[in-house]
Design a protein around this motif. Structure first.
Motif, PDB file in Angstrom:
ATOM      1  N   HIS A 171       5.534  77.351  69.495  1.00  0.00           N
ATOM      2  CA  HIS A 171       6.333  76.486  68.623  1.00  0.00           C
ATOM      3  C   HIS A 171       5.753  76.335  67.225  1.00  0.00           C
ATOM      4  N   ASP A 172       4.424  76.433  67.099  1.00  0.00           N
ATOM      5  CA  ASP A 172       3.777  76.261  65.794  1.00  0.00           C
ATOM      6  C   ASP A 172       3.369  77.579  65.157  1.00  0.00           C
ATOM      7  N   ILE A 173       4.011  78.673  65.540  1.00  0.00           N
ATOM      8  CA  ILE A 173       3.631  79.973  64.999  1.00  0.00           C
ATOM      9  C   ILE A 173       3.744  80.007  63.473  1.00  0.00           C
ATOM     10  N   GLY A 174       4.639  79.196  62.930  1.00  0.00           N
ATOM     11  CA  GLY A 174       4.823  79.163  61.473  1.00  0.00           C
ATOM     12  C   GLY A 174       3.620  78.633  60.719  1.00  0.00           C
ATOM     13  N   LYS A 175       2.688  78.009  61.423  1.00  0.00           N
ATOM     14  CA  LYS A 175       1.506  77.476  60.743  1.00  0.00           C
ATOM     15  C   LYS A 175       0.545  78.573  60.291  1.00  0.00           C
ATOM     16  N   ILE A 176       0.805  79.811  60.701  1.00  0.00           N
ATOM     17  CA  ILE A 176      -0.013  80.906  60.178  1.00  0.00           C
ATOM     18  C   ILE A 176       0.244  81.084  58.677  1.00  0.00           C
ATOM     19  N   PHE A 177       1.348  80.524  58.173  1.00  0.00           N
ATOM     20  CA  PHE A 177       1.682  80.632  56.748  1.00  0.00           C
ATOM     21  C   PHE A 177       1.178  79.434  55.939  1.00  0.00           C
ATOM     22  N   VAL A 178       0.556  78.470  56.623  1.00  0.00           N
ATOM     23  CA  VAL A 178       0.061  77.267  55.939  1.00  0.00           C
ATOM     24  C   VAL A 178      -1.440  77.430  55.683  1.00  0.00           C
ATOM     25  N   PRO A 179      -1.890  77.240  54.452  1.00  0.00           N
ATOM     26  CA  PRO A 179      -3.326  77.365  54.162  1.00  0.00           C
ATOM     27  C   PRO A 179      -4.154  76.418  55.036  1.00  0.00           C
ATOM     28  N   LYS A 180      -5.307  76.907  55.517  1.00  0.00           N
ATOM     29  CA  LYS A 180      -6.142  76.096  56.398  1.00  0.00           C
ATOM     30  C   LYS A 180      -6.639  74.828  55.725  1.00  0.00           C
TER      31      LYS A 180
END
Length: 362
Positions: A171-180
């Motif tokens: 469900h949170d796969i899109g967080k790979i596009f959010v800077p750490k």
């Protein structure tokens, strides 16, 4: 055992659950006696709460899934997310390696469903210990397990349970596009940073939509898990009737695990506090029918929890009353010592649990 914030952990207590680092390696094993240097080491590794055994709580709390399975799934989710993150080009979406990762993840989720499917009376009594650097992966496992437990209680079919469990894991796969640095920011997000966070649902959906092997329901969960029943949330523009039932369930699981997890900017909510918060959102932001199912599956005061009663007395939970998790049997603590005096709150209508206590004064 009991779940204790690190600032309330005292030397002499015993680690009740192994601490595993973000690489899946054992940091500290169960049974280690805590000293001040070890406590500091745990804090330095980013843990804000742990399970301990002490004079008040010696029993065990069983996880819904076996620890080795939890570690294996967490590592596979990490591998999958990292592969997607490193290979964001369209041409890699249907590569042999990503098919292999997804097949293995699906097999793991299917095995968890098969293991829990016939356990209709299963309850959640344990929160997962996470370090700051593996939060997203551990969170994904927890949301999957919570969604599965809700789904079983809501009488979803086995095939539906396979789909919602896999969808919750991604469900949170899109967080790979959010800077750490935004994901792990210790303070409040700026408006601009929050807008970047919000984009993870659409970006995740668009990204995995390119992959022909990922089921439509998994893609929908990635898109809709932050949508609310009153039309708020994100992405905007969705109507109530368009929110898939899987997304409604995953939304509840997502909020509960986020609340009961330590974050860089706050300590975890107690299960009882998280339940109260979720109940306050029922009908306005969350599906009230699934919330009703959910609250029946969570034990707010697990055995070993130290509580303060409404009359100011302190006690430890010794036994749960089936069907009435808010009213367990407790043993009084006086002057810092257990008394052998037990009170069944089912029989004491004038007494309720006021709050969880982490530190006892002698």
């Amino acid at each position: 055992m009991r779940f204790v914030p690190m600032n309330s952990v005292r030397k002499g207590a015993v680690i009740a659950k192994p601490l595993i680092d973000s690489n899946g390696s054992l940091l500290l094993k169960e049974g280690v006696i805590l000293s001040d240097p070890i406590i500091q080491k745990i804090q330095d590794k980013g843990y804000k709460s742990i399970y301990v055994k002490d004079d008040y709580s010696q029993g065990d709390i069983e996880d819904v899934i076996k620890p080795e399975i939890r570690r294996k799934v967490t590592n596979k989710i990490k591998d999958t997310f990292e592969f997607f993150a490193k290979n964001q080009g369209r041409e890699t979406q249907n590569s042999a390696q990503i098919y292999k990762n997804l097949d293995e993840l699906y097999d793991m989720s299917k095995a968890i469903v098969d293991d829990l499917f016939n356990q209709k009376d299963i309850m959640i009594s344990m929160v997962d210990i996470k370090s700051m650097d593996n939060y997203t992966y551990s969170h994904s496992v927890n949301v999957a397990v919570l969604s599965l437990v809700i789904g079983i209680a809501a009488q979803l079919t086995k095939n539906e349970l396979y789909e919602i469990t896999m969808g919750a894991m991604l469900h949170d796969i899109g967080k790979i596009f959010v800077p750490k640095e935004i994901l792990n920011k210790p303070g409040k997000l700026t408006d601009e940073e929050f807008k970047i966070i919000q984009q993870h649902t659409v970006k995740g959906y668009e990204y995995i939509s390119q992959n022909s092997s990922i089921k439509a329901t998994t893609k929908i969960i990635a898109l809709q898990h932050h949508l609310n029943m009153d039309g708020s949330g994100y992405p905007s523009g969705n109507k109530l009737s368009q929110i898939h039932k899987f997304s409604r369930i995953v939304s509840i699981a997502d909020i509960y695990d986020a609340l009961t997890s330590d974050r860089s900017y706050r300590k975890a909510f107690a299960p009882s506090e998280a339940i109260e918060y979720i109940m306050s959102l029922a009908s306005s932001k969350l599906d009230i029918d699934y919330v009703k199912v959910f609250v029946k599956k969570i034990i707010p005061y697990p055995v070993g929890t130290i509580v303060m009663l409404s009359n100011g007395e302190t006690a430890v939970v010794k036994k749960l009353n089936e069907g009435f998790p808010m009213r367990p049997v407790v043993e009084l603590i006086i002057n810092g010592k257990l008394t052998d005096e037990k009170i069944d709150l089912m029989e004491m209508n004038n007494q309720v649990i006021k709050e969880i206590v982490y530190e006892i004064s002698g």
